[in-house]
Design an enzyme around this catalytic site. Structure first.
Site, PDB file in Angstrom:
ATOM      1  N   HIS A   1      -0.658   6.949   5.182  1.00  0.00           N
ATOM      2  CA  HIS A   1      -1.460   7.213   4.046  1.00  0.00           C
ATOM      3  C   HIS A   1      -1.411   8.728   3.774  1.00  0.00           C
ATOM      4  O   HIS A   1      -2.453   9.117   3.310  1.00  0.00           O
ATOM      5  CB  HIS A   1      -3.000   6.800   3.898  1.00  0.00           C
ATOM      6  CG  HIS A   1      -3.088   5.247   4.902  1.00  0.00           C
ATOM      7  ND1 HIS A   1      -2.552   4.475   4.082  1.00  0.00           N
ATOM      8  CD2 HIS A   1      -3.636   4.599   5.666  1.00  0.00           C
ATOM      9  CE1 HIS A   1      -2.831   3.069   4.565  1.00  0.00           C
ATOM     10  NE2 HIS A   1      -3.307   3.199   5.573  1.00  0.00           N
TER      11      HIS A   1
ATOM     12  N   GLN B   1       0.669  -1.117  -0.010  1.00  0.00           N
ATOM     13  CA  GLN B   1      -0.025  -0.068   0.080  1.00  0.00           C
ATOM     14  C   GLN B   1       1.026   1.344   0.032  1.00  0.00           C
ATOM     15  O   GLN B   1       1.507   1.656  -1.022  1.00  0.00           O
ATOM     16  CB  GLN B   1      -0.948   0.052   1.268  1.00  0.00           C
ATOM     17  CG  GLN B   1      -2.111   0.863   0.971  1.00  0.00           C
ATOM     18  CD  GLN B   1      -3.261   0.449   1.899  1.00  0.00           C
ATOM     19  OE1 GLN B   1      -3.373  -0.616   2.398  1.00  0.00           O
ATOM     20  NE2 GLN B   1      -4.573   1.280   1.900  1.00  0.00           N
ATOM     21  N   ASP B   2       1.062   1.837   1.248  1.00  0.00           N
ATOM     22  CA  ASP B   2       1.961   2.840   0.947  1.00  0.00           C
ATOM     23  C   ASP B   2       3.395   2.614   1.973  1.00  0.00           C
ATOM     24  O   ASP B   2       3.178   1.361   2.641  1.00  0.00           O
ATOM     25  CB  ASP B   2       1.491   4.295   1.414  1.00  0.00           C
ATOM     26  CG  ASP B   2       0.896   4.318   3.033  1.00  0.00           C
ATOM     27  OD1 ASP B   2       0.913   3.166   3.607  1.00  0.00           O
ATOM     28  OD2 ASP B   2       0.820   5.519   3.630  1.00  0.00           O
ATOM     29  N   PRO B   3       4.367   3.406   1.729  1.00  0.00           N
ATOM     30  CA  PRO B   3       5.629   2.844   2.591  1.00  0.00           C
ATOM     31  C   PRO B   3       5.420   2.926   3.962  1.00  0.00           C
ATOM     32  O   PRO B   3       4.621   3.488   4.537  1.00  0.00           O
ATOM     33  CB  PRO B   3       6.558   3.926   2.196  1.00  0.00           C
ATOM     34  CG  PRO B   3       6.041   4.707   1.045  1.00  0.00           C
ATOM     35  CD  PRO B   3       4.679   4.381   1.050  1.00  0.00           C
TER      36      PRO B   3
END
Length: 224
Positions: free
Chosen positions: A132, A61-63
Site C-alpha cells: 500500500h 487492491q495493490d500489486p
C-alpha cells in the site's frame, strides 16, 4: 468512434493528478527504489483485455510487493513464481465450483484476461516490500475513472468484488445495468468467512449465458 483503453488512459495521463503521480514514482525510481511491476507491465490488464471485450472485472487492491511477482494483472503471477495465498484460495473455490477444474501449478491468469476478464488492481504500482506504499499517489483516482467508463459505456459487465476495499470501490456501479457479486476477500484471513462456497465463477458464467455471451473457460489456466 469506438472507445479504446488507449484513448481513455491518454485522457487521464493529461490530468494534473496523473502528472503529479508520475513525478512521485519517477522520483522514487531515481532514488534507486524498486517499484513493481516493471514500467512496461503497469498496464498489462488493458493490453490483454480490450475495452470492448470486457465481460468481467475482478478487482484487486495493490500489486504484489515481492521481487518478480507483480506483472500488471490482479491476483496473477508470472509462470515460475510461487502461487500467492489468495490465488491459491481462488483455485480451491474454482475446484469446488467448476466441474472438472484442475488446480494448476502456476498462478498466471493471462488466459482469463484474453477471454474478457479485466484483472484490475485499484492501485497499479507499489514499492518493494511496502504494501500500500503508493495507495495515496493518485492511482485510486485513475482506476475510479476506468470503472466509471465501464459503468457508463458498457452493459451487463459482471463485477467480482471481494473484500471491503473492492466493495467500497464498486459502490457507484449502476446495478440496473451491470451485475455485482460480493464476497469476503480470498486471503487466508477472510476466505473462510464466505469466500469459500460463494460460487462466483459459476454464477459469472450463468450471467454470461443469460446475455447470450460466451462463458469464461476458467479451466484454461490449467492447460496454459
Amino acid at each position: 468512434m469506438a472507445l479504446t483503453w488507449n484513448s481513455i488512459i491518454s485522457a487521464e495521463k493529461n490530468k494534473a493528478y496523473y502528472q503529479s503521480m508520475s513525478e512521485k514514482i519517477d522520483a522514487q525510481r531515481s532514488l534507486g527504489k524498486s517499484i513493481f511491476p516493471k514500467e512496461d507491465h503497469i498496464f498489462t490488464a488493458f493490453d490483454l483485455t480490450p475495452f470492448n471485450d470486457v465481460k468481467v472485472v475482478i478487482l484487486g487492491q495493490d500489486p504484489y510487493h515481492g521481487e518478480g511477482q507483480a506483472h500488471g494483472l490482479s491476483f496473477s503471477v508470472l509462470p515460475g513464481v510461487k502461487i500467492p495465498p489468495s490465488l491459491r484460495n481462488m483455485y480451491k473455490e474454482l475446484a469446488e465450483d467448476i466441474p472438472g477444474f484442475t488446480i494448476p501449478e502456476h498462478g498466471y491468469l493471462k488466459t482469463w484476461a484474453e477471454q474478457g476478464v479485466l484483472l484490475l488492481n485499484t492501485v497499479l504500482t507499489v514499492e518493494e516490500a511496502k504494501a500500500h506504499s503508493h495507495a495515496k499517489f493518485g492511482w485510486e483516482t485513475f482506476t475510479d475513472a476506468i470503472i466509471k467508463k465501464i459503468n457508463d459505456d458498457m452493459e451487463g459487465v459482471i463485477f467480482l468484488l471481494w473484500g471491503a476495499h473492492a466493495q467500497k470501490k464498486g459502490a457507484n456501479i449502476d446495478t440496473s445495468r451491470h451485475f455485482i457479486l460480493q464476497a469476503p476477500h480470498p486471503s487466508p484471513l477472510s476466505a473462510h468467512r464466505g469466500f469459500f462456497g460463494c460460487k462466483h465463477f459459476s454464477q459469472t458464467n450463468e450471467l454470461l449465458r443469460q446475455q447470450n455471451l460466451s462463458e469464461i473457460n476458467w479451466g484454461s489456466v490449467t492447460s496454459s
